[in-house]
Design a protein around this motif. Sequence first.
Motif, PDB file in Angstrom:
ATOM      1  N   HIS A  23     -70.982 -36.741  46.516  1.00 25.62           N
ATOM      2  CA  HIS A  23     -70.573 -36.084  47.768  1.00 25.62           C
ATOM      3  C   HIS A  23     -71.278 -34.743  47.939  1.00 25.62           C
ATOM      4  N   PHE A  24     -71.832 -34.229  46.838  1.00 19.46           N
ATOM      5  CA  PHE A  24     -72.515 -32.924  46.823  1.00 19.46           C
ATOM      6  C   PHE A  24     -71.597 -31.835  47.409  1.00 19.46           C
ATOM      7  N   GLY A  25     -72.193 -30.731  47.885  1.00 22.65           N
ATOM      8  CA  GLY A  25     -71.414 -29.671  48.529  1.00 22.65           C
ATOM      9  C   GLY A  25     -71.300 -28.383  47.728  1.00 22.65           C
ATOM     10  N   GLY A  26     -71.927 -28.322  46.545  1.00 22.95           N
ATOM     11  CA  GLY A  26     -71.787 -27.139  45.695  1.00 22.95           C
ATOM     12  C   GLY A  26     -72.627 -25.943  46.128  1.00 22.95           C
ATOM     13  N   HIS A  27     -73.626 -26.181  46.998  1.00 22.25           N
ATOM     14  CA  HIS A  27     -74.494 -25.067  47.415  1.00 22.25           C
ATOM     15  C   HIS A  27     -73.899 -24.382  48.642  1.00 22.25           C
ATOM     16  N   ALA A  28     -72.643 -24.022  48.528  1.00 23.81           N
ATOM     17  CA  ALA A  28     -71.922 -23.387  49.631  1.00 23.81           C
ATOM     18  C   ALA A  28     -70.873 -22.460  49.037  1.00 23.81           C
ATOM     19  N   GLU A  29     -70.382 -21.563  49.862  1.00 26.67           N
ATOM     20  CA  GLU A  29     -69.405 -20.598  49.326  1.00 26.67           C
ATOM     21  C   GLU A  29     -68.063 -21.253  49.006  1.00 26.67           C
ATOM     22  N   TYR A  30     -67.786 -22.377  49.654  1.00 29.16           N
ATOM     23  CA  TYR A  30     -66.555 -23.117  49.343  1.00 29.16           C
ATOM     24  C   TYR A  30     -66.894 -24.591  49.168  1.00 29.16           C
ATOM     25  N   ALA A  31     -66.287 -25.208  48.197  1.00 27.38           N
ATOM     26  CA  ALA A  31     -66.545 -26.632  47.946  1.00 27.38           C
ATOM     27  C   ALA A  31     -65.240 -27.361  47.698  1.00 27.38           C
ATOM     28  N   ARG A  32     -65.224 -28.590  48.148  1.00 26.59           N
ATOM     29  CA  ARG A  32     -64.026 -29.412  48.036  1.00 26.59           C
ATOM     30  C   ARG A  32     -64.170 -30.348  46.841  1.00 26.59           C
ATOM     31  N   VAL A  33     -63.203 -30.307  45.939  1.00 21.58           N
ATOM     32  CA  VAL A  33     -63.181 -31.231  44.798  1.00 21.58           C
ATOM     33  C   VAL A  33     -62.197 -32.336  45.151  1.00 21.58           C
ATOM     34  N   ARG A  34     -62.692 -33.553  45.178  1.00 26.35           N
ATOM     35  CA  ARG A  34     -61.858 -34.686  45.590  1.00 26.35           C
ATOM     36  C   ARG A  34     -61.111 -35.277  44.401  1.00 26.35           C
ATOM     37  N   PRO A  35     -60.060 -36.043  44.682  1.00 20.94           N
ATOM     38  CA  PRO A  35     -59.341 -36.685  43.574  1.00 20.94           C
ATOM     39  C   PRO A  35     -60.305 -37.575  42.787  1.00 20.94           C
ATOM     40  N   GLY A  36     -60.242 -37.502  41.490  1.00 20.80           N
ATOM     41  CA  GLY A  36     -61.144 -38.328  40.674  1.00 20.80           C
ATOM     42  C   GLY A  36     -62.399 -37.580  40.274  1.00 20.80           C
ATOM     43  N   ASP A  37     -62.794 -36.534  41.009  1.00 19.40           N
ATOM     44  CA  ASP A  37     -63.951 -35.740  40.585  1.00 19.40           C
ATOM     45  C   ASP A  37     -63.558 -34.999  39.306  1.00 19.40           C
ATOM     46  N   PRO A  38     -64.405 -35.068  38.275  1.00 19.78           N
ATOM     47  CA  PRO A  38     -64.071 -34.324  37.048  1.00 19.78           C
ATOM     48  C   PRO A  38     -63.933 -32.825  37.320  1.00 19.78           C
ATOM     49  N   ILE A  39     -62.832 -32.259  36.900  1.00 14.93           N
ATOM     50  CA  ILE A  39     -62.598 -30.816  37.040  1.00 14.93           C
ATOM     51  C   ILE A  39     -61.913 -30.338  35.756  1.00 14.93           C
ATOM     52  N   ALA A  40     -62.259 -29.132  35.330  1.00  8.73           N
ATOM     53  CA  ALA A  40     -61.656 -28.579  34.113  1.00  8.73           C
ATOM     54  C   ALA A  40     -61.630 -27.068  34.249  1.00  8.73           C
ATOM     55  N   ARG A  41     -60.807 -26.441  33.433  1.00  3.92           N
ATOM     56  CA  ARG A  41     -60.808 -24.979  33.454  1.00  3.92           C
ATOM     57  C   ARG A  41     -62.138 -24.487  32.883  1.00  3.92           C
ATOM     58  N   LYS A  42     -62.584 -23.352  33.383  1.00  4.35           N
ATOM     59  CA  LYS A  42     -63.845 -22.779  32.913  1.00  4.35           C
ATOM     60  C   LYS A  42     -63.700 -22.330  31.451  1.00  4.35           C
ATOM     61  N   PRO A  43     -64.713 -22.549  30.613  1.00  2.00           N
ATOM     62  CA  PRO A  43     -64.630 -22.008  29.247  1.00  2.00           C
ATOM     63  C   PRO A  43     -64.402 -20.500  29.311  1.00  2.00           C
ATOM     64  N   ARG A  44     -63.458 -20.045  28.497  1.00  2.00           N
ATOM     65  CA  ARG A  44     -63.086 -18.623  28.541  1.00  2.00           C
ATOM     66  C   ARG A  44     -64.243 -17.702  28.145  1.00  2.00           C
ATOM     67  N   ASN A  45     -65.130 -18.230  27.304  1.00  5.46           N
ATOM     68  CA  ASN A  45     -66.180 -17.372  26.747  1.00  5.46           C
ATOM     69  C   ASN A  45     -67.465 -17.370  27.575  1.00  5.46           C
ATOM     70  N   LEU A  46     -67.465 -18.043  28.732  1.00  7.29           N
ATOM     71  CA  LEU A  46     -68.715 -18.133  29.494  1.00  7.29           C
ATOM     72  C   LEU A  46     -68.554 -17.612  30.917  1.00  7.29           C
ATOM     73  N   PRO A  47     -69.556 -16.894  31.418  1.00  8.29           N
ATOM     74  CA  PRO A  47     -69.544 -16.530  32.836  1.00  8.29           C
ATOM     75  C   PRO A  47     -69.792 -17.785  33.695  1.00  8.29           C
ATOM     76  N   PHE A  48     -69.475 -17.681  34.980  1.00 11.94           N
ATOM     77  CA  PHE A  48     -69.626 -18.850  35.859  1.00 11.94           C
ATOM     78  C   PHE A  48     -71.039 -19.433  35.795  1.00 11.94           C
ATOM     79  N   GLU A  49     -72.043 -18.548  35.749  1.00 10.03           N
ATOM     80  CA  GLU A  49     -73.440 -19.031  35.791  1.00 10.03           C
ATOM     81  C   GLU A  49     -73.799 -19.881  34.570  1.00 10.03           C
ATOM     82  N   ASP A  50     -73.167 -19.603  33.436  1.00  9.16           N
ATOM     83  CA  ASP A  50     -73.410 -20.443  32.258  1.00  9.16           C
ATOM     84  C   ASP A  50     -72.472 -21.648  32.256  1.00  9.16           C
ATOM     85  N   ALA A  51     -71.227 -21.408  32.661  1.00 14.24           N
ATOM     86  CA  ALA A  51     -70.236 -22.487  32.619  1.00 14.24           C
ATOM     87  C   ALA A  51     -70.671 -23.675  33.470  1.00 14.24           C
TER      88      ALA A  51
END
Length: 332
Positions: free
Chosen positions: A104-132
């Motif tokens: 479905h793409f959509g990540g190259h935007a300021e807001y993105a929709r994660v649909r049911p079934g799309d893998p999602i997880a909490r960000k690793p605590r030790n990494l900034p967003f750009e690495d995570a």
Amino acid sequence: MRAAVYRRFGGPDTVRVEALPQPTPGPDDVLIRVHASTVSAADHRARSRDVPRGLGLLAATGIGLLRPKRPVLGYDAAGVVETVGADVTAYRPGDEVIAMLGGHFGGHAEYARVRPGDPIARKPRNLPFEDAVTLVFGGLTARGFLKQADLVVGAAVLVNGASGAVGTAAVQLAAHEGAHVTGVASAANRELVTSLGAERVIDHTIEDFTAEAATYDVIVDCVGNAPFERVRRLLRPRGALLLVITDLPGLLLAPMRRSRTGHLVTADVGTLTAEDLGHLVDLAEAGAYRPVRDRTFDLVDIAEAHRYVDTGRKRGNVVLRLSGDGHTAVAT
Ligand SMILES: NC(=O)c1ccc[n+]([C@@H]2O[C@H](COP(=O)([O-])OP(=O)(O)OC[C@H]3O[C@@H](n4cnc5c(N)ncnc54)[C@H](OP(=O)(O)O)[C@@H]3O)[C@@H](O)[C@H]2O)c1
């Protein structure tokens, strides 16, 4: 919101920053304020329609036939949950997450929709967003394929294309399982691939890994030049050939080759889940999985980012930063 948008297929300059309405989350969706995404091989393929032999029509069902079906690219996202749909209980606004948006793409935007079934997880605590965010595209793909091979400690694994997004992940995941990993990459990336856990690196610019006598339990082809007929001799009995990229014949013949030879031959990444992504997060937090980030671009430089990815020579992941560049210019 600002987004990188392409309205026709073509080169990097078809992608421009525009103002678009924010996506509206459905009852099972999570809306992320995106901080980072990657510019991946999937974005390159969707934008340029550069797909392996015979797969043009199949690809068109996902990316569009005459014009792009999904004008905002971006296979993954790392950011902060902005809102959640009425039926979402696992996440709430303010949570820091990473997610795979997939086809479905959509990540190259300021807001993105994660649909049911799309893998999602909490960000690793030790990494900034750009690495995570680098855990998602290559990490999940490598995990999806390697899971099918049932790696055992001491297995011999060859990763062809060991310095790309999928390859750097495959080397790390296989080494973590106790495999003896050989990577195929150019000399410039030897040190990188070794540092990720490969015991040996074959420089594809001067050596042909298929000409060696070495055999493997698992071959992961992230380049598309190691079809079954070329590497069959290198596979140990019941060995696996994981075709991360292949053409139409490779795709169609995989099941037959599997049943006739006893080798696991697959071009299917399988179902990727939130648990798979959570596994990568756990490894990253334990220091057992390292983000491999090549260049980082701000959204305004999206065409440059595509130009760099188009070279086919990126090391690991190219990251797109969507927050903090303070730029307001958009084409409307
Ligand atoms: N099936 C799926 O679900 C799935 C998912 C993700 C990606 N893919 C596909 O998998 C492929 C790999 O993706 P990626 O994101 O890892 O790509 P990538 O990051 O763009 O790969 C770039 C790397 O490829 C290496 N490379 C280029 N030619 C090579 C060769 N002849 N031998 C060895 N290495 C070579 C380069 O290394 P050197 O500069 O060292 O040569 C570079 O580091 C792409 O074709 C992508 O479309 C499939």
